[in-house]
Design an enzyme around this catalytic site. Sequence first.
Site, PDB file in Angstrom:
ATOM      1  N   VAL A   1       6.092   2.962   3.197  1.00 20.53           N
ATOM      2  CA  VAL A   1       5.976   2.101   2.015  1.00 20.53           C
ATOM      3  C   VAL A   1       4.702   1.264   2.095  1.00 20.53           C
ATOM      4  CG1 VAL A   1       7.073   0.266   0.652  1.00 20.53           C
ATOM      5  CG2 VAL A   1       8.482   2.068   1.666  1.00 20.53           C
ATOM      6  N   CYS A   2       4.375   0.754   3.278  1.00 23.68           N
ATOM      7  CA  CYS A   2       3.153  -0.047   3.446  1.00 23.68           C
ATOM      8  C   CYS A   2       1.909   0.794   3.185  1.00 23.68           C
ATOM      9  CB  CYS A   2       3.111  -0.649   4.848  1.00 23.68           C
ATOM     10  SG  CYS A   2       4.494  -1.735   5.216  1.00 23.68           S
ATOM     11  N   ASP A   3       1.913   2.006   3.678  1.00 20.74           N
ATOM     12  CA  ASP A   3       0.831   2.955   3.442  1.00 20.74           C
ATOM     13  C   ASP A   3       0.663   3.183   1.934  1.00 20.74           C
ATOM     14  OD1 ASP A   3      -0.449   5.795   4.943  1.00 20.74           O
ATOM     15  OD2 ASP A   3      -0.003   5.842   2.814  1.00 20.74           O
TER      16      ASP A   3
END
Length: 172
Positions: free
Chosen positions: A64-66
């Site tokens: 999700v951060c990516d």
Amino acid sequence: MAQERAGVSTFKGNPLTLIGPELKVGDQAPDFQLNKSLVDVVSLKDYAGKVKLISVVPSIDTGVCDAQTRRFNEEASKFGDNVVILTVSADLPFAQARWCGAAGVDRVVLLSDYKNNNFGEAYGVLIKEFALDMRAIFVIDANDKIQYIEVLSEMTEHPNYENALNALRALV
């Protein structure tokens, strides 16, 4: 001692404790000290006069951060020089640089909160249980007033990209 807010957010349904104030739209954005590299430190003042979107992620090496960082990197080209998009995580600066190179991310500025969680505590997103920053979005105007805030209730979910981008568009 810093303020603690229990149960504001979760990780896979398990309650987390956030450390720091609960900021509101209209508040003056707190200053911060973040590492751009192991030796180079920046603060809010380094982006004076610019509209800022601060995308906070727990760790750049998660799915999700990516995706969140890649999305804002794509959107960054639609804004002029008066806008800066910052991504803040507790990852080490050389891990952030490695990820940016591998991902081809070159329009957002990755900054590290690894040394003392200065940003996380000032913005009320420091996760006590993990010493990481909770996923959040802050849009700050050129006068350093907060115009938009989203602190996710579940760490593993995506932010509302359109709401954040609409808040940014309204300022430019």
